[in-house]
Enzyme design. Structure first.
Site, mmCIF file in Angstrom:
data_model
loop_
_atom_site.group_PDB
_atom_site.id
_atom_site.type_symbol
_atom_site.label_atom_id
_atom_site.label_comp_id
_atom_site.label_asym_id
_atom_site.label_seq_id
_atom_site.Cartn_x
_atom_site.Cartn_y
_atom_site.Cartn_z
ATOM 1 N N SER A 36 0.861 -1.180 0.000
ATOM 2 C CA SER A 36 0.000 0.000 0.000
ATOM 3 C C SER A 36 0.899 1.232 0.000
ATOM 4 O O SER A 36 2.115 1.114 0.097
ATOM 5 C CB SER A 36 -0.874 -0.032 1.256
ATOM 6 O OG SER A 36 -1.614 1.151 1.382
ATOM 7 N N LYS A 97 -7.966 -4.346 -15.612
ATOM 8 C CA LYS A 97 -8.350 -3.713 -16.869
ATOM 9 C C LYS A 97 -8.573 -2.226 -16.630
ATOM 10 O O LYS A 97 -8.964 -1.880 -15.513
ATOM 11 C CB LYS A 97 -9.611 -4.329 -17.472
ATOM 12 C CG LYS A 97 -10.723 -4.749 -16.526
ATOM 13 C CD LYS A 97 -11.441 -3.783 -15.668
ATOM 14 C CE LYS A 97 -12.119 -2.596 -16.176
ATOM 15 N NZ LYS A 97 -12.845 -1.821 -15.168
HETATM 16 N N1 LIG Z 1 -12.493 -6.495 -12.528
HETATM 17 C C1 LIG Z 1 -13.477 -5.793 -12.013
HETATM 18 O O1 LIG Z 1 -14.593 -6.250 -11.808
HETATM 19 C C2 LIG Z 1 -13.211 -4.397 -11.627
HETATM 20 C C3 LIG Z 1 -14.183 -3.706 -10.977
HETATM 21 C C4 LIG Z 1 -13.888 -2.447 -10.537
HETATM 22 C C5 LIG Z 1 -12.645 -1.918 -10.840
HETATM 23 N N2 LIG Z 1 -11.724 -2.609 -11.536
HETATM 24 C C6 LIG Z 1 -10.413 -2.058 -11.867
HETATM 25 O O2 LIG Z 1 -9.583 -2.204 -10.715
HETATM 26 C C7 LIG Z 1 -8.765 -1.045 -10.552
HETATM 27 C C8 LIG Z 1 -8.975 -0.512 -9.163
HETATM 28 O O3 LIG Z 1 -10.345 -0.219 -8.970
HETATM 29 P P1 LIG Z 1 -10.968 -0.125 -7.486
HETATM 30 O O4 LIG Z 1 -12.431 0.000 -7.675
HETATM 31 O O5 LIG Z 1 -10.452 -1.191 -6.624
HETATM 32 O O6 LIG Z 1 -10.362 1.291 -7.036
HETATM 33 P P2 LIG Z 1 -10.186 1.846 -5.552
HETATM 34 O O7 LIG Z 1 -11.170 1.214 -4.634
HETATM 35 O O8 LIG Z 1 -10.149 3.316 -5.678
HETATM 36 O O9 LIG Z 1 -8.734 1.319 -5.120
HETATM 37 C C9 LIG Z 1 -7.572 1.655 -5.787
HETATM 38 C C10 LIG Z 1 -6.376 1.453 -4.851
HETATM 39 O O10 LIG Z 1 -5.217 1.839 -5.572
HETATM 40 C C11 LIG Z 1 -4.279 2.477 -4.699
HETATM 41 N N3 LIG Z 1 -3.885 3.766 -5.319
HETATM 42 C C12 LIG Z 1 -2.671 4.037 -5.839
HETATM 43 N N4 LIG Z 1 -2.618 5.271 -6.331
HETATM 44 C C13 LIG Z 1 -3.849 5.809 -6.126
HETATM 45 C C14 LIG Z 1 -4.409 7.072 -6.423
HETATM 46 N N5 LIG Z 1 -3.714 8.033 -7.033
HETATM 47 N N6 LIG Z 1 -5.686 7.307 -6.079
HETATM 48 C C15 LIG Z 1 -6.413 6.337 -5.468
HETATM 49 N N7 LIG Z 1 -5.926 5.110 -5.174
HETATM 50 C C16 LIG Z 1 -4.644 4.849 -5.486
HETATM 51 C C17 LIG Z 1 -4.957 2.633 -3.368
HETATM 52 O O11 LIG Z 1 -4.387 1.691 -2.482
HETATM 53 P P3 LIG Z 1 -3.296 2.149 -1.377
HETATM 54 O O12 LIG Z 1 -3.800 3.421 -0.802
HETATM 55 O O13 LIG Z 1 -3.283 1.027 -0.431
HETATM 56 O O14 LIG Z 1 -1.985 2.324 -2.091
HETATM 57 C C18 LIG Z 1 -6.421 2.307 -3.613
HETATM 58 O O15 LIG Z 1 -7.006 1.626 -2.543
HETATM 59 C C19 LIG Z 1 -9.165 -0.100 -11.699
HETATM 60 O O16 LIG Z 1 -8.250 -0.259 -12.746
HETATM 61 C C20 LIG Z 1 -10.510 -0.584 -12.171
HETATM 62 O O17 LIG Z 1 -10.758 -0.392 -13.554
HETATM 63 C C21 LIG Z 1 -11.990 -3.855 -11.917
#
Ligand SMILES: NC(=O)c1ccc[n+]([C@@H]2O[C@H](COP(=O)([O-])OP(=O)(O)OC[C@H]3O[C@@H](n4cnc5c(N)ncnc54)[C@H](OP(=O)(O)O)[C@@H]3O)[C@@H](O)[C@H]2O)c1
Length: 325
Positions: A36, A97
């Protein structure tokens, strides 16, 4: 030879949690560590998902010698840099993705993975779900005859928030890269590369796409009609019209647990339930890594690159350019 894959997860958001939970359904997958941007967040995530090693920097995670593969679960704009970080450290990568923000970034990632002889795959989980594996196998076997057209949509209604991942240009927001990629990737998987593309899009005040309609043609009268949106719901269904039947995948087609084959006088319903949804891509990646393969034949790097190129062209048509491009 051990077939177990020890996974390290970059990021602690929603989808990182879903991945960590999915590994419980895969015998040969061990979620060993999480990285993280803060120790506190790593600890909270590690405790919640039973992950023993917790790192306060992504660099520390990829430096763990016991980790075989990294799952990149950060916002789109970080996929490129996080994947390169992991590959440089000698780790295999399963990257969320879209594989990258644009084809230029994706190419660099692919070149690096191939140079290092490491596995890299875009985590397009839909392709590995039992329902879709079944549909694809039946289509490929010619059971329904040739595909004539595809309709697929994925729209969700989010309140407009310029800081939200989907609207924020600094995080490579926009409906296409986040949601529209599902119908687009499905069209590439089922019909291949289109001959022509035409589209319409409406932009959010931040300048990223929030609604789009895309028509792809393939010659011989075959076509795909795809819709996506981040500010209005759609049914999230897919309909494949073939010579002999219509294959319907109900809401949400991307996490299908069943499908229907509609013939002229009967409907066959096929149920393919599952626990989490990500377990199939985790197993697929783990098996390829264990057998020394560096690419997936289901979600190949060349195809991910073609999809990125198609999204680049659509964004160029709509005038959507990210500040860092
Ligand atoms: N396969 C699917 O079904 C699916 C569904 C939704 C999203 N996704 C993909 O998965 C990825 C993440 O989506 P998510 O919904 O999990 O997002 P999220 O809840 O916002 O989580 C992203 C994580 O990335 C880290 N991070 C690093 N740089 C960041 C920044 N500048 N701003 C915010 N977070 C940052 C953070 O972890 P730390 O703070 O711990 O570093 C954060 O918890 C995206 O590419 C999205 O397209 C896939």
């Amino acid at each position: 030879m051990s077939t177990k894959t020890c996974w390290g997860i970059i990021g602690t958001g929603n989808i990182a949690g879903k991945f960590a939970d999915a590994t419980r359904f895969v015998e040969d997958a061990e979620p060993l560590a999480v990285g993280s941007r803060s120790q506190e967040t790593a600890d909270i995530f590690g405790k919640r998902h039973g992950i023993p090693r917790r790192y306060p920097r992504y660099e520390d995670l990829v430096g763990d010698p016991d980790i075989d593969a990294i799952y990149v679960a950060t916002p789109h704009n970080s996929h490129h840099i996080n994947t390169l970080l992991a590959l440089e450290a000698g780790k295999h990568v399963l990257c969320e993705k879209p594989l990258a923000v644009n084809a230029g970034e994706a190419e660099e990632m692919i070149v690096m993975a191939r140079k290092k002889g490491l596995f890299l795959m875009e985590a397009m989980w839909t392709r590995f779900l039992p329902a879709w594996v079944d549909i694809k196998a039946r289509l490929d076997a010619g059971e329904f005859g040739a595909i004539r057209s595809l309709q697929a949509d994925f729209g969700i209604e989010l309140a407009y928030d310029p800081k939200h991942r989907l609207f924020n240009p600094d995080l490579a927001g926009g409906a296409l890269l986040d949601l529209g990629i599902y119908p687009l990737s499905l069209a590439f998987w089922l019909l291949g590369q289109p001959e022509t593309t035409s589209s319409w899009a409406e932009l959010a005040p931040t300048g990223v796409d929030q609604r789009a309609a895309i028509t792809l043609t393939y010659g011989g009268g075959r076509f795909a009609q795809l819709n996506t949106a981040s500010d209005v719901w759609s049914m999230g269904e897919a309909q494949i019209v073939t010579e002999k039947a219509i294959v319907r995948v109900h809401r949400l087609f991307l996490d299908a647990r069943s499908y229907e084959v509609v013939d002229f006088d009967k409907t066959e319903i096929v149920r393919k339930p599952y626990e989490n949804g990500f377990e199939f891509e985790v197993r697929h990646a783990g098996e390829r890594i264990a057998s020394g393969q560096t690419e997936s034949e289901v979600m190949s790097l060349d195809e991910s690159l073609e999809i990125m190129r198609a999204m680049d062209a659509l964004r160029a048509e709509w005038g959507v350019k990210y500040p860092f491009e």
